[in-house]
Design a protein around this motif. Structure first.
Motif, short mmCIF file in Angstrom:
data_model
loop_
_atom_site.label_atom_id
_atom_site.label_comp_id
_atom_site.label_asym_id
_atom_site.label_seq_id
_atom_site.Cartn_x
_atom_site.Cartn_y
_atom_site.Cartn_z
N GLY A 1 -11.69 2.72 -5.99
CA GLY A 1 -10.29 2.71 -6.38
C GLY A 1 -9.97 3.69 -7.49
N ILE A 2 -10.80 3.74 -8.53
CA ILE A 2 -10.53 4.62 -9.66
C ILE A 2 -10.64 6.09 -9.24
CG2 ILE A 2 -12.92 4.55 -10.47
CD1 ILE A 2 -9.75 4.78 -12.64
N VAL A 3 -11.51 6.39 -8.27
CA VAL A 3 -11.64 7.77 -7.79
C VAL A 3 -10.38 8.19 -7.04
CG1 VAL A 3 -12.95 9.31 -6.29
CG2 VAL A 3 -14.15 7.64 -7.69
N LEU A 4 -9.89 7.32 -6.15
CA LEU A 4 -8.66 7.63 -5.42
C LEU A 4 -7.48 7.77 -6.37
CD1 LEU A 4 -9.08 5.17 -2.40
CD2 LEU A 4 -9.36 7.65 -2.37
N CYS A 5 -7.47 6.93 -7.40
CA CYS A 5 -6.40 6.96 -8.39
C CYS A 5 -6.37 8.32 -9.11
CB CYS A 5 -6.62 5.82 -9.38
SG CYS A 5 -5.25 5.49 -10.49
N LEU B 1 -3.55 9.52 -0.18
CA LEU B 1 -4.42 8.94 -1.21
C LEU B 1 -3.88 7.59 -1.69
CD1 LEU B 1 -5.14 12.17 -3.28
CD2 LEU B 1 -6.82 10.86 -1.96
N LEU B 2 -2.56 7.49 -1.87
CA LEU B 2 -1.98 6.23 -2.34
C LEU B 2 -2.09 5.14 -1.28
CD1 LEU B 2 1.20 7.55 -4.19
CD2 LEU B 2 -0.89 6.64 -5.21
N ALA B 3 -1.95 5.51 0.00
CA ALA B 3 -2.13 4.53 1.07
C ALA B 3 -3.57 4.02 1.11
CB ALA B 3 -1.73 5.15 2.41
N ILE C 1 4.60 2.57 -5.78
CA ILE C 1 5.01 1.18 -6.02
C ILE C 1 5.13 0.42 -4.71
CG2 ILE C 1 6.89 -0.27 -6.89
CD1 ILE C 1 7.49 2.01 -8.90
N ALA C 2 5.69 1.07 -3.67
CA ALA C 2 5.99 0.35 -2.43
C ALA C 2 4.75 0.05 -1.60
CB ALA C 2 6.98 1.18 -1.61
N LEU C 3 3.81 0.99 -1.51
CA LEU C 3 2.65 0.79 -0.62
C LEU C 3 1.80 -0.42 -1.00
CD1 LEU C 3 1.60 4.52 -0.03
CD2 LEU C 3 2.63 2.95 1.62
N PRO C 4 1.41 -0.59 -2.29
CA PRO C 4 0.64 -1.81 -2.62
C PRO C 4 1.43 -3.10 -2.38
CG PRO C 4 0.46 -0.18 -4.37
CD PRO C 4 1.53 0.29 -3.45
N LEU C 5 2.74 -3.07 -2.67
CA LEU C 5 3.55 -4.27 -2.44
C LEU C 5 3.63 -4.61 -0.96
CD1 LEU C 5 6.48 -3.71 -4.97
CD2 LEU C 5 4.54 -5.27 -5.20
N LEU C 6 3.79 -3.61 -0.12
CA LEU C 6 3.84 -3.86 1.31
C LEU C 6 2.51 -4.40 1.82
CD1 LEU C 6 5.79 -0.68 2.52
CD2 LEU C 6 6.62 -3.04 2.47
N TRP C 7 1.40 -3.89 1.27
CA TRP C 7 0.09 -4.37 1.71
C TRP C 7 -0.13 -5.83 1.29
CZ3 TRP C 7 -3.28 -3.01 5.18
CH2 TRP C 7 -4.58 -3.53 5.13
#
Length: 659
Positions: A241-245, A273-275, A323-329
């Protein structure tokens, strides 16, 4: 008249020391960037120094291996070997990277070398299998995915884990492509991620500062984070996660000056990357959302020229995606995140606020024997002090870097920032995020808040690295670093990196078994017992045991290890007490538990981490006795089917017909 002149002279005498002190303080912490030059003219990489440092690293790693070997045999020389190796590994590379006159390629190569060498120090602690608590949890999930070929299988030991399968999917891909065992494939993946992280972090800093020197020093400072050496090197979803971030940050920063189609292509890569981040790790996705959301807010506040409207729009779209992608997941897979993180955050904040307000210390804060050798504690304390000094001298200078290029001294840069006139919102944002460092340190002063502070450090140190690096380059080293200006900042960086090693673990040397100490409790006896259950009882039996043996049963034994006996009744309740009460006996009889595993070694010492079963158990911190663990011998319907002298397995299926 003479009396008036005397009074005036005395008043000036009294004021001058104060004015002198104020001027000195402003010279130290002020935004003056004129005293230092970020980068020397382009240099050629010195292959001789690179070869010498590679040989030094090899020697250092041999000493680290010798330290672990001696620690397993309980030899007194183990710390001498281990810490000699760590110092020999860190000091020469850090001193070299911190030098002003160094080629960009050489800095980057040495950063890769140091990062991978520190990763090797973690791997060699247990070179044949997973050892950390979180690694077992994700190893179980990866095994389930490899064997069942299905996503989102339940994991009772980490209920939220199956919702974020990114790491397991990558590991399974490597296993299928190469035929390697899971541990080897996971280690290979982590080695690649470690190098990718350092490269992305360096390029991120370089994109916003334009200085390879500041970028390299910022990366060294990040290595002083308590999570860098071990936690971010585990087979755990945060390591990916930290690498993608950081990759998303680096791509966004590198594309900030692009326009039209090239910028939209970069936005597409950031969206990918965010997805990927949204399905990999919740906290990293949350930090990315905070970063890009705050960046969009700063861009909206900043005074833009007519050519910057497009850039502001792209940053806004990036923030919306983050903001939207994590909330949707989370929405798609149920709101398990609140139940997982909520109690930890609530307890940590309550404990910290209570400590600040002088409330009585909760009993849970006295748990365990969380002590380290004096040398490790002193190194940690000195590293924190040096980081604080670096933040103090770099904060306003970091803000000044974002001011218009003509303002490099005096109060003008800060006045420009206050007037919403800055060049790069990313520098302003990271500088402000550095305030999270003292907050994370405060949380780490309490047992309940330690996990919050530790996880905060992973992300806060990105900002800390930038601010400290600016302070070192533009204040401590100065324009012509000679004498103490050349040596002292490099030594301070060395202490900071060593502080990252000392804060990464209670005991980084692989020693003998200790009770309830996570990775120090993983040893051959427990592993062989877990393998015995798979061979003789078959996989999938419902077991309950203490915290460590549950991990071993679920991973090596492939058993269904349970935390709860029944709804609202955790395993600790039936193990504690010299008699099994009617309520506990009834719950055990009505449950579907097949076997109990009892480890008599728990009675030999208090739990190192303060608990045998779970942190919230009612009797946490209370030593457990042999009589409590052996009470099942006297219960009708319970049969002892395994006993190796320390570990006993009871068959409790005979109770189920007596409910």
């Amino acid at each position: 008249m003479r009396l008036m002149m005397t009074a005036h002279f005395i008043a000036r005498t009294k004021i001058n020391p104060l004015q002198t002190a104020i001027r000195f303080a402003w010279a130290v912490i002020g935004p003056d960037l004129s005293g230092g030059s970020a980068d020397a003219p382009p240099q050629q990489a010195n292959s001789g120094w690179i070869a010498v440092l590679c040989l030094t690293v090899a020697t250092a790693l041999l000493l680290v291996v010798a330290g672990h070997a001696a620690g397993r045999r309980d030899y007194e020389v183990a710390p001498l070997f281990f810490w000699s190796g760590v110092i020999l590994l860190v000091v020469p590379i850090t001193l070299r990277v911190a030098q002003p006159m160094l080629a960009r390629g050489e800095r980057l190569f040495l950063l890769f070398l140091l990062a991978e060498a520190l990763f090797y120090c973690k791997v060699v602690y247990s070179p044949t299998g997973f050892i950390a608590f979180d690694e077992f949890l994700h190893g179980i999930a990866a095994d389930d995915l490899i064997t069942a070929r299905r996503l989102f299988l339940s994991n009772p030991l980490l209920p939220i884990g199956p919702t974020y399968p990114g790491l397991e999917v990558l590991a399974m891909a490597i296993v299928n492509l190469t035929g390697l065992p899971l541990f080897v494939a996971g280690t290979l993946l982590l080695a690649i991620l470690k190098g990718t992280f350092i490269g992305a972090l360096f390029l991120f800093f370089e994109s916003i500062t334009g200085s390879p020197r500041i970028s390299a020093i910022a990366c060294l400072t990040y290595m002083g984070c308590s999570t860098f050496v071990i936690f971010e090197s585990m087979f755990s979803y945060e390591s990916l996660g930290i690498v993608l971030c950081v990759l998303a940050f680096a791509v966004e920063a590198a594309s900030k000056d692009l326009v039209r189609r090239p910028r939209l292509k970069a936005l597409g890569l950031i969206a990918l990357l965010l997805a990927s981040l949204a399905v990999t790790h919740h906290l990293s996705a949350g930090f990315a959302a905070i970063y890009f959301g705050a960046l969009a807010a700063l861009e909206a506040l900043r005074r833009h020229g007519p050519l910057r409207t497009h850039a502001r729009t792209v940053v806004g779209l990036t923030a919306l995606l983050a903001i939207a992608l994590p909330l949707l997941w989370v929405r798609a897979h149920g709101n398990t995140l609140t139940g997982y993180l909520g109690p930890v955050v609530e307890t940590g904040f309550k404990t910290l606020i209570g400590k600040i307000l002088g409330a009585p210390t909760p009993r849970s804060e006295h748990l365990g024997a969380l002590t380290q050798p004096v040398g490790m504690r002193l190194t940690t304390l000195l590293a924190i002090l040096l980081l604080s000094l670096g933040l103090a001298t770099g904060f306003f200078r970091s803000l000044a870097m974002a001011a218009p290029s003509g303002a490099r001294a005096g109060r003008r840069p800060i006045q420009d920032i206050l007037r919403r006139n800055w060049r790069d919102s990313r520098i302003v944002l990271l500088t402000l995020l550095a305030f999270g460092f003292p907050v994370s340190v405060a949380f780490r002063l309490t047992n309940a808040g330690w996990e919050i502070g530790n996880r905060m450090g992973t992300f806060v140190f990105i900002a800390v690295g930038l601010v400290v690096a600016v302070g070192i380059v533009h204040f401590w080293q100065g324009r012509t670093p000679r004498g103490w200006r050349r040596i002292a900042p490099a030594v301070a960086l060395t202490v900071i990196v060593l502080g990252g090693v000392t804060t990464s673990s209670l005991n980084p040397i692989h020693g003998r078994y200790r009770v309830a100490a996570d990775q120090e409790s993983i040893e051959p006896m427990g592993i062989e017992t877990a393998r015995w259950t798979k061979e003789w009882l078959g996989a999938g039996n419902r077991f309950t045991a203490d915290r460590i043996n549950r991990l071993l049963l679920a991973s090596y034994g492939r058993q269904d290890a349970r935390i709860k006996i029944a709804e609202g009744i955790y395993s600790a309740r039936i193990f504690e007490g010299e008699e099994l009460g009617p309520d506990e006996l009834y719950a055990l009889a009505r449950s579907d538990i097949d076997f109990l595993l009892v480890d008599l070694r728990l009675s030999t010492a208090p739990p190192v981490l303060g608990f045998y079963f779970e942190p919230w158990q009612p009797q946490a911190g209370t030593p457990i006795s042999g009589a409590e663990l052996l009470k099942f011998d006297d219960i009708q319907g319970v049969t002892r089917i395994y006993d190796n002298g320390w570990i006993i397995i009871y068959d409790v299926r005979g109770l189920h017909g007596n409910s």
